[in-house]
Write an enzyme that holds these catalytic residues in place. Structure first.
Site, PDB file in Angstrom:
ATOM      1  CE1 TYR A 144       7.005 -64.480 -26.871  1.00 51.66           C
ATOM      2  CE2 TYR A 144       4.687 -64.616 -26.280  1.00 51.66           C
ATOM      3  CZ  TYR A 144       6.011 -64.503 -25.909  1.00 51.66           C
ATOM      4  OH  TYR A 144       6.327 -64.421 -24.584  1.00 51.66           O
ATOM      5  CE  LYS A 193      23.294 -64.524 -28.194  1.00 52.22           C
ATOM      6  NZ  LYS A 193      24.169 -64.336 -27.016  1.00 52.22           N
ATOM      7  CG  ASP A 225      24.333 -62.658 -23.925  1.00 52.14           C
ATOM      8  OD1 ASP A 225      24.235 -61.558 -24.529  1.00 52.14           O
ATOM      9  OD2 ASP A 225      25.220 -63.489 -24.201  1.00 52.14           O
ATOM     10  CG  ASP A 249       7.628 -63.002 -22.080  1.00 48.30           C
ATOM     11  OD1 ASP A 249       6.815 -62.434 -21.336  1.00 48.30           O
ATOM     12  OD2 ASP A 249       7.846 -64.237 -22.057  1.00 48.30           O
ATOM     13  CG  ASP A 253       8.182 -61.810 -16.156  1.00 50.77           C
ATOM     14  OD1 ASP A 253       7.378 -60.967 -16.593  1.00 50.77           O
ATOM     15  OD2 ASP A 253       7.840 -62.915 -15.694  1.00 50.77           O
TER      16      ASP A 253
HETATM   17  C1  IPM Z   1       3.135 -61.444 -20.931  1.00 58.81           C
HETATM   18  C2  IPM Z   1       2.786 -62.892 -20.709  1.00 58.81           C
HETATM   19  C3  IPM Z   1       2.341 -63.506 -22.037  1.00 58.81           C
HETATM   20  C4  IPM Z   1       3.485 -63.371 -23.027  1.00 58.81           C
HETATM   21  C5  IPM Z   1       1.887 -64.978 -21.962  1.00 58.81           C
HETATM   22  C6  IPM Z   1       0.847 -65.180 -20.876  1.00 58.81           C
HETATM   23  C7  IPM Z   1       1.391 -65.488 -23.281  1.00 58.81           C
HETATM   24  O1  IPM Z   1       3.853 -63.586 -20.166  1.00 58.81           O
HETATM   25  O2  IPM Z   1       2.244 -60.658 -21.308  1.00 58.81           O
HETATM   26  O3  IPM Z   1       4.288 -61.079 -20.713  1.00 58.81           O
HETATM   27  O4  IPM Z   1       4.382 -64.218 -23.046  1.00 58.81           O
HETATM   28  O5  IPM Z   1       3.490 -62.401 -23.781  1.00 58.81           O
HETATM   29 MN    MN Z   2       5.577 -62.351 -19.737  1.00 59.58          MN
END
Ligand code: IPM
Ligand code: MN
Length: 363
Positions: A144, A193, A225, A249, A253
């Site tokens: 990032y 990884k 993975d 990240d 999710d």
């Molecule tokens: C999160 C979001 C952010 C990230 C984006 C919006 C930049 O997806 O907080 O997980 O990737 O960190």
């Molecule tokens: Mn995210």
């Protein structure tokens, strides 16, 4: 206790769920003799309209002066991404504020509530042992924040993103994750990884080294993975996960799919001075905005994390979390959770019931 809270609601559903969240905080203030002073500040598209930038110095100054930062969400609708107001809005807002306060330690709790277990997309037998984990995501390093470049080579466009970690960055988050594991089931899974990446080899070395300080914690390493696969076939095996920025990240999710709605997912981010930013894990959900249907739980649970982890208000945080479960237990849910829209309550109606439950649960 008196606390100053920077309230940075942002875009989309941010302001409407924040408004409901502040009702919950006021209830806590009244019932526990606290005083919360709210300092409102703009971020994202909302800030762009006033300042022509997404994360103005005025907002950083308000956050700086506050005891904690309560954040909403940023970003605009897909069909408006061409507007300057929305271009790079998320990165300009979130990455800037993370870097500015050096919020390196991001914590994302993942829980499947028994009251909502039917919403989990996995077969019942896969979640029978319960799902309750913390994901520790390093938030200020890795790909990032490396150099992002676009160039031309042999008449073709090419691009590169650099991924860098130093020892101190890994050490900081590793310590926090081990300490959290000590307070829970004493199990830490470090995800990397290391079969390919140099940053992951360093990551594994440092985590192994830090492990010497926490002899009671059982440390395992898992390739990212495989971790994605394991989160789907056997999520109960995880207690605390620690991983680098981009893996965290993606995995957070993936794991957020388990409870049934992103609208349930809070998060907290800290720097070394324990300055904290508390925000829903989901985004600004422009398609839900203004319809009074957004789930306020992620925002309210983020506020509960703030009370517990920034202000040491344990009873207060417990009360909010118990009342949310009790509200679900009564079948009161917003549209993202309800089995049909006719049974769904609005954002504000959910909080009406929640406040009642808080009163009922107060000794
Ligand atoms: C999160 C979001 C952010 C990230 C984006 C919006 C930049 O997806 O907080 O997980 O990737 O960190
Ligand atoms: Mn995210």
């Amino acid at each position: 206790m008196k606390k100053i809270i920077a309230v940075v609601a942002g875009d989309g559903i941010g302001p409407e769920v924040m408004q409901q969240c502040l009702r919950v905080l006021e209830h806590i203030a009244d019932n526990f003799q606290h005083q919360f002073e709210y300092q409102h500040a703009l971020i994202g598209g909302a800030a762009y309209e006033h300042y022509q930038i997404h994360c103005p110095d005025e907002t950083l100054a308000i956050c700086d002066a506050a005891d904690a930062i309560l954040f909403g969400s940023v970003g605009g609708p897909l069909n408006q991404q061409h507007l300057k107001k929305w271009q790079n809005c998320e990165a300009n807002s979130l990455l800037k504020i993370r870097k500015h306060f050096n919020l390196a330690v991001n914590i994302r709790p993942i829980q499947v509530y028994t009251e909502l277990a039917h919403l989990c997309p996995l077969k019942t037998e896969r979640i029978q042992q319960g799902v309750d984990m913390l994901i520790f995501r390093e938030l200020t390093g890795g790909i990032y924040f490396g150099n992002h470049q676009q160039s031309n080579k042999d008449n073709q466009r090419q691009a590169s993103d650099e991924c860098v970690y130093d020892e101190a960055q890994v050490r900081t988050i590793a310590h926090k994750a081990f300490q959290a594991a000590e307070q829970r089931q004493n199990k830490l899974c470090s995800v990397d990884k290391a079969n390919v990446l140099a940053t992951s080899k360093l990551w594994r070395d440092i985590v192994n080294d830090v492990a010497n300080d926490y002899p009671c914690v059982e440390l395992t390493h898992m390739l990212v993975d495989n971790c994605a696969l394991q989160l789907v076939i056997n999520p109960s095996q995880f207690d605390v996960i620690v991983t680098e920025n981009m893996f965290g990240d993606i995995l957070s999710d993936l794991a957020a799919a388990l409870p049934g709605s992103l609208g349930l997912m809070p998060s907290a981010s800290f720097n070394r001075q324990s300055k904290g930013l508390f925000e829903p894990s989901g985004g600004s959900a422009p398609e839900l905005t203004g319809k009074k249907i957004a789930n306020p739980c992620a925002q309210i649970l983020s506020a509960a994390m703030m009370l517990r982890q920034a202000f040491a208000m344990y009873k207060e945080a417990d009360l909010i979390e118990s009342a949310i479960k009790a509200t679900f237990g009564k079948g009161i849910m917003t549209a993202d959770l309800a089995d049909n829209d006719a049974h769904a309550v609005s954002t504000a109606e959910f909080v009406d019931v929640l406040l009642n439950e808080m009163t009922n649960l107060t000794p």
